[in-house]
Scaffold this motif. Structure first.
Motif, PDB file in Angstrom:
ATOM      1  N   ASN A 334      -2.337  12.503 -34.646  1.00  0.00           N
ATOM      2  CA  ASN A 334      -1.190  12.698 -35.541  1.00  0.00           C
ATOM      3  C   ASN A 334       0.113  12.198 -34.935  1.00  0.00           C
ATOM      4  N   TYR A 335       0.157  12.054 -33.610  1.00  0.00           N
ATOM      5  CA  TYR A 335       1.363  11.563 -32.960  1.00  0.00           C
ATOM      6  C   TYR A 335       1.641  10.095 -33.320  1.00  0.00           C
ATOM      7  N   PHE A 336       0.645   9.387 -33.839  1.00  0.00           N
ATOM      8  CA  PHE A 336       0.810   7.976 -34.203  1.00  0.00           C
ATOM      9  C   PHE A 336       1.170   7.776 -35.678  1.00  0.00           C
ATOM     10  N   ILE A 337       1.124   8.829 -36.477  1.00  0.00           N
ATOM     11  CA  ILE A 337       1.254   8.664 -37.931  1.00  0.00           C
ATOM     12  C   ILE A 337       2.588   8.031 -38.309  1.00  0.00           C
ATOM     13  N   GLU A 338       3.673   8.614 -37.864  1.00  0.00           N
ATOM     14  CA  GLU A 338       4.994   8.103 -38.235  1.00  0.00           C
ATOM     15  C   GLU A 338       5.163   6.666 -37.751  1.00  0.00           C
ATOM     16  N   TRP A 339       4.796   6.413 -36.518  1.00  0.00           N
ATOM     17  CA  TRP A 339       4.925   5.088 -35.905  1.00  0.00           C
ATOM     18  C   TRP A 339       4.184   4.046 -36.730  1.00  0.00           C
ATOM     19  N   MET A 340       2.975   4.381 -37.169  1.00  0.00           N
ATOM     20  CA  MET A 340       2.199   3.432 -37.968  1.00  0.00           C
ATOM     21  C   MET A 340       2.769   3.265 -39.366  1.00  0.00           C
ATOM     22  N   CYS A 341       3.198   4.355 -39.979  1.00  0.00           N
ATOM     23  CA  CYS A 341       3.750   4.263 -41.338  1.00  0.00           C
ATOM     24  C   CYS A 341       4.996   3.381 -41.383  1.00  0.00           C
ATOM     25  N   ILE A 342       5.802   3.415 -40.332  1.00  0.00           N
ATOM     26  CA  ILE A 342       7.018   2.590 -40.303  1.00  0.00           C
ATOM     27  C   ILE A 342       6.667   1.112 -40.442  1.00  0.00           C
ATOM     28  N   THR A 343       5.554   0.678 -39.840  1.00  0.00           N
ATOM     29  CA  THR A 343       5.208  -0.743 -39.856  1.00  0.00           C
ATOM     30  C   THR A 343       4.931  -1.272 -41.251  1.00  0.00           C
ATOM     31  N   THR A 344       4.644  -0.393 -42.195  1.00  0.00           N
ATOM     32  CA  THR A 344       4.340  -0.868 -43.553  1.00  0.00           C
ATOM     33  C   THR A 344       5.562  -1.453 -44.240  1.00  0.00           C
ATOM     34  N   VAL A 345       6.762  -1.035 -43.837  1.00  0.00           N
ATOM     35  CA  VAL A 345       7.982  -1.533 -44.486  1.00  0.00           C
ATOM     36  C   VAL A 345       8.227  -3.006 -44.156  1.00  0.00           C
ATOM     37  N   PRO A 346       8.259  -3.407 -42.884  1.00  0.00           N
ATOM     38  CA  PRO A 346       8.442  -4.850 -42.625  1.00  0.00           C
ATOM     39  C   PRO A 346       7.303  -5.695 -43.174  1.00  0.00           C
ATOM     40  N   ILE A 347       6.087  -5.157 -43.177  1.00  0.00           N
ATOM     41  CA  ILE A 347       4.969  -5.902 -43.765  1.00  0.00           C
ATOM     42  C   ILE A 347       5.244  -6.172 -45.241  1.00  0.00           C
ATOM     43  N   GLY A 348       5.676  -5.158 -45.959  1.00  0.00           N
ATOM     44  CA  GLY A 348       5.986  -5.332 -47.378  1.00  0.00           C
ATOM     45  C   GLY A 348       7.133  -6.298 -47.604  1.00  0.00           C
ATOM     46  N   MET A 349       8.139  -6.233 -46.745  1.00  0.00           N
ATOM     47  CA  MET A 349       9.278  -7.146 -46.883  1.00  0.00           C
ATOM     48  C   MET A 349       8.847  -8.595 -46.672  1.00  0.00           C
ATOM     49  N   VAL A 350       7.958  -8.828 -45.713  1.00  0.00           N
ATOM     50  CA  VAL A 350       7.465 -10.190 -45.480  1.00  0.00           C
ATOM     51  C   VAL A 350       6.621 -10.665 -46.660  1.00  0.00           C
ATOM     52  N   VAL A 351       5.809  -9.783 -47.219  1.00  0.00           N
ATOM     53  CA  VAL A 351       5.015 -10.160 -48.396  1.00  0.00           C
ATOM     54  C   VAL A 351       5.935 -10.597 -49.531  1.00  0.00           C
ATOM     55  N   SER A 352       7.015  -9.842 -49.760  1.00  0.00           N
ATOM     56  CA  SER A 352       7.986 -10.231 -50.802  1.00  0.00           C
ATOM     57  C   SER A 352       8.602 -11.591 -50.493  1.00  0.00           C
ATOM     58  N   PHE A 353       9.001 -11.786 -49.261  1.00  0.00           N
ATOM     59  CA  PHE A 353       9.628 -13.031 -48.840  1.00  0.00           C
ATOM     60  C   PHE A 353       8.682 -14.212 -49.059  1.00  0.00           C
ATOM     61  N   VAL A 354       7.444 -14.050 -48.615  1.00  0.00           N
ATOM     62  CA  VAL A 354       6.467 -15.136 -48.718  1.00  0.00           C
ATOM     63  C   VAL A 354       6.141 -15.435 -50.178  1.00  0.00           C
TER      64      VAL A 354
END
Length: 504
Positions: A334-354
């Motif tokens: 559970n200590y990794f949950i927040e850290w991993m969830c944050i990465t979804t935002v830049p991934i989504g932004m790159v998908v929009s950009f591409v």
């Protein structure tokens, strides 16, 4: 690279993520109503929720029953409110957690959608938002913990709601106050939920120092008032439980290594997020090569995309620093949950950009198209890993039968029982006498005197002691020896060990 090919690959990736999310939600619906333990610690959180609010919350740990309250009370109060509607308390707790996980997914998508509003293509913003939201449910720690009666997901949901509002707020004090309120709720759900508010406040202070100071004053007023009420109503016990008892954990370097290696199946998603951060900052700098410091400040004030990128980047950095806590005794995935969830935002932004750049015909578009295809393939590979929930007990046809049998044994016993699986006790109508792991740690650090507990075992105060097959001992050596010497009669039931005393 052709527009049709790039968008087809992205749509294919989104389809696979959608199927995985649907599969997970089908499992989650089943898991919520499973009547027995899915993860260690659910029972003690259930017990705490029965006590909060009340005169025993954050009470004296030298008095029987021995209970440490690990976290601040918002999750427990939320569960109590849902259970008051007639919902089974365990199902209520898991339902709150799952709702929080879904909220995190929706808010991650919302951040992407609002951050990329400078892109004219609505379809590009939607594609990025959907990809970000669906990615949340592909991470194994999220899959595991989103159906447990634990505080983590609700705390993160409040944090990401605060981040979203801070991005939208700009220089508007009222919205920033709403963001600060979300951060306060996050901290009063889990006291370590600090990375998001620090990141958002730092960026907000650059955007408008006066507005930020007013919002901070509001937050300190709300948070400080809550703290004083809890301190006074518990005679100072709130501080001891939430801070002192949690700051004395032992740290083990090998535990951090083991936990990091255990997350290797999620490495592709995290790596994609880190690369996405680098890509977004590179494109921002390349688009404005002559921008000086004052120019960056003005851009932060005017651009939601830049505010989002700045806040989320800082959030990820602070959350990465907090990962040092995985070395402490009692840490888990559970200590990794927040850290991993944050990465979804830049991934989504790159998908929009591409998606958007795929419609143009230049060198940047070709590079963006290639990046989009590689990103999509990475996310597909990540999503196709075997889901963790496939291995859990809700798919075992004997799980409910075994749990029911153990509950009946406890009910039929003339005295209270002690169990590592604390859900069994509560299902049988008994209170939890002690949460083994936390008190073993407090004993090792000298905070708690275990002699009264040892006396209970030696006096055969428990009719049954129910243990679980588990690699790491949740009792001190002295307690384990006392159990072995005073409860010699053993029965193996599934992965449980039922011990009975030497006298009837």
């Amino acid at each position: 690279m052709g527009q049709l090919l790039v968008r087809t690959v992205i749509l294919g990736m989104i389809l696979i993520l959608t199927l995985r999310a649907a599969e997970y939600l089908r499992y989650a619906r089943r898991a919520i109503t499973f009547p027995f333990e899915l993860g260690y610690g659910e029972g003690i959180v259930w017990q705490q929720a029965l006590i909060i609010p009340g005169p025993r919350m954050y009470g004296d740990i030298t008095q029987f029953p021995f209970i440490v309250f690990h976290y601040t009370p918002v999750y427990h109060l939320t569960v109590r409110a849902v259970a008051a509607l007639g919902v089974d308390p365990l199902a209520a707790g898991r339902g709150v957690t799952l709702a929080a996980a879904i909220a995190i997914a929706v808010l991650a998508g919302s951040i992407v959608f609002t951050a990329m509003r400078e892109i004219e293509s609505t379809s590009a913003r939607v594609a990025g938002a959907v990809a970000a939201g669906l990615m949340v449910l592909t991470y194994h720690p999220v899959q595991e913990w989103a159906v447990l009666m634990r505080v983590d997901l609700l705390a993160i949901a409040f944090s990401i709601a605060g981040v979203y509002l801070a991005i939208v707020a700009g220089q508007r004090t009222l919205i920033l106050c709403a963001a600060i309120l979300m951060f306060v709720l996050g901290i009063y759900t889990k006291q370590t939920e600090l990375s998001a508010p620090i990141a958002a406040i730092l960026v907000a202070a650059v955007v408008n120092a006066r507005s930020t100071s007013r919002a901070l004053a509001f937050g300190l007023l709300i948070g400080g008032t809550a703290f004083m009420i809890l301190q006074l109503s518990t005679s100072g016990g709130f501080w001891h439980h939430v801070f002192e008892y949690n700051l004395h954990n032992r740290f083990f370097f090998h535990r951090a290594i083991d936990l990091v290696l255990a997350q290797k199946s999620d490495a592709g998603g995290v790596l994609a997020g880190v690369v996405a951060f680098a890509f977004l900052w590179w494109t921002e700098a390349a688009a404005n090569p002559a921008r000086n410091i004052s120019g960056w400040v003005e851009a932060l004030r005017q651009s939601r995309r830049l505010r989002a990128l700045a806040i989320v980047s800082l959030w990820f950095g602070f959350a990465s620093a907090q990962l040092v806590s995985i070395a402490k005794w009692g840490s888990w995935s559970n200590y990794f949950i927040e850290w991993m969830c944050i990465t979804t935002v830049p991934i989504g932004m790159v998908v929009s950009f591409v998606w958007d750049r795929a419609a143009t015909r230049n060198e940047v578009a070709r590079f963006a198209g290639l990046a989009g295809v590689l990103l999509s393939l990475t996310l597909v590979e990540h999503a196709l890993h075997r889901p963790l929930f496939k291995e859990l007990i809700v798919y075992d046809p004997n799980g409910i039968a075994l749990g029911t049998h153990l509950v009946n044994l406890i009910r039929e016993s003339p005295k209270p029982s002690l169990s590592e699986d604390m859900v069994l006790l509560l299902r049988a109508g008994q209170a939890v006498p002690v949460e083994p792991a936390i008190f073993a740690d407090l004993t090792s650090t000298g905070i708690w005197d275990q002699r009264p507990f040892l006396n209970l075992i030696q006096d055969h105060a428990f009719s049954l002691i129910i243990l679980q097959d588990y690699d790491e001992g949740r009792f001190t050596k002295e307690v384990a020896d006392a159990i072995q010497n005073n409860y010699p009669f053993i029965e193996h039931l599934g992965n449980y060990i039922v011990r009975r005393p030497s006298e009837p």
